[in-house]
Design an enzyme around this catalytic site. Sequence first.
Site, PDB file in Angstrom:
ATOM      1  N   LYS A 258      15.967  51.849  18.135  1.00 43.29           N
ATOM      2  CA  LYS A 258      15.305  52.664  19.146  1.00 43.29           C
ATOM      3  C   LYS A 258      16.193  53.853  19.517  1.00 43.29           C
ATOM      4  O   LYS A 258      17.427  53.767  19.406  1.00 43.29           O
ATOM      5  CB  LYS A 258      15.059  51.859  20.427  1.00 43.29           C
ATOM      6  CG  LYS A 258      14.104  50.696  20.335  1.00 43.29           C
ATOM      7  CD  LYS A 258      14.013  49.990  21.677  1.00 43.29           C
ATOM      8  CE  LYS A 258      13.140  48.754  21.614  1.00 43.29           C
ATOM      9  NZ  LYS A 258      11.719  49.105  21.453  1.00 43.29           N
ATOM     10  N   ARG A 332       6.197  40.092  17.774  1.00 45.60           N
ATOM     11  CA  ARG A 332       5.108  39.347  17.139  1.00 45.60           C
ATOM     12  C   ARG A 332       5.641  38.296  16.164  1.00 45.60           C
ATOM     13  O   ARG A 332       4.966  37.312  15.884  1.00 45.60           O
ATOM     14  CB  ARG A 332       4.160  40.322  16.439  1.00 45.60           C
ATOM     15  CG  ARG A 332       4.772  41.110  15.313  1.00 45.60           C
ATOM     16  CD  ARG A 332       4.001  42.371  14.987  1.00 45.60           C
ATOM     17  NE  ARG A 332       4.111  43.341  16.074  1.00 45.60           N
ATOM     18  CZ  ARG A 332       3.485  44.518  16.080  1.00 45.60           C
ATOM     19  NH1 ARG A 332       2.690  44.848  15.069  1.00 45.60           N
ATOM     20  NH2 ARG A 332       3.642  45.342  17.088  1.00 45.60           N
TER      21      ARG A 332
END
Length: 479
Positions: A258, A332
């Site tokens: 990020k 996920r």
Amino acid sequence: MTSLNATSDTVSTIDADALIVGYDGDVTSHPQLPEDVRAAIASSASALEPSGKVGSTVVLPGTDVSATRIVVVGVGDGSEGDLRLAAGAASRACGKRPASVVVALPAADDAHASAIAEGALLGAYTFNDYKSDDAVAGYQGADWHVAGASDAAITRASILAAAVSGTRDLVNTPPLDMYPAAVAEAAQAYAQQFPIDVEVWDVPELAEQGFGGILGVGMGSSRLPRLVKVEWAPEGATSSVALVGKGITFDTGGISLKPPKGMETMKSDMSGAAAVLHIVIAAARAELPVKVTGWLCLAENMPSGTAQRPSDVIRIYGGKTVEVLNTDAEGRLVMADGLVRAIEDNPDVVLDIATLTGAQGVALGSRTSGVMGADEIRAEVVAAADSVDEAFWPMPLPAHLRDSLDSKVADLKNIGDPMGGMLSAGVFLQEFVGDTPWAHLDIARPAFNEGSPWGFNPSGATGASVRTMFRFLENRAGL
């Protein structure tokens, strides 16, 4: 420690640091405030031009009452939701570190009184554990006295406020101190206080049993992953609910790093697991006749020489393979492990709670969570949320998005169409629930307030989804 009590006393005679009353065009309060005192407060407040807008506050000196100050707060339409928000906003206007506060907002019934008590406690929340000022760090909260509330209202508000505040505490704790093993230890400590059972899978057990999602995400950190099962299993339970929580204790994005600004709030990426832990505790404290099993999927997503790489293929618990094309789509992966394991125990319904996608905030903003899944379960979650005035919006799981998850080398890949990213993440999770009734709650932005406090929500962790899920469980219990 903060305490919450009902009072039947004349509220103007109670010694306190603050007395909270309402405003809806005129000063309004619980009948335990004498009319002549109410009128005097209204006369004094008029000079400050109070507003009936929910959460608008003016503060008066404690003339005509025994409290040091009087907080006049706008109560909107006087609904449960508006009163909860008003009490939360008013609690922040009671001065620095008050020792005692009296709440005399008008309550039409017990449900309104419970909402007022709940809002007051949640609005007064602070996280001072890392302050060096002893007076600040050692502050244990006020004694709250709520006019006209029943014991049942006080008990329910206390349980809910403790659950939300406990969730906030876990999320607000810096990731230096709140890592996968620390969350597991916190759950084990709670098991000494409440009638819950806790089981922890460490790395050897995760590897032996094939939890490839949790291991894959956590392999880049020196602080290794965990899976934690937390269960309230009362005798004679009328139904069973499994809750799966995303617990990324810090998310750098892994190899798919990020930008620095994007990491500043990433201690909040464990909000789902923190919520699940405290929802189970709340169910136990309330003795709900529902079996509630929480699964905390815990990992720290770090870049290192041992981190998973884009193009790696991992095997999720149960056997499905996933090509990892973006290591920042890690939530996920741990949730897939948790969902398959949760469903193995045959619950009546499974819900997952996760700060899953930035796309959630793009679609719904910073205060509204998304809920996807089977139509009837999705509707059940929305109904529970509406009844406690927490914003959840039903979203679809378009079948055509499944094609974008096809992989050339594995059963599926972990990223799909970038348009509708919240939905494609939900479609990915749907692959791991089979026929079990299921809903997916994406709380990415509502879980952590990057702005100023509002209503009963502080800056930082909010405890999003806890109140909704508690009501969901109450509804399942027929309460």
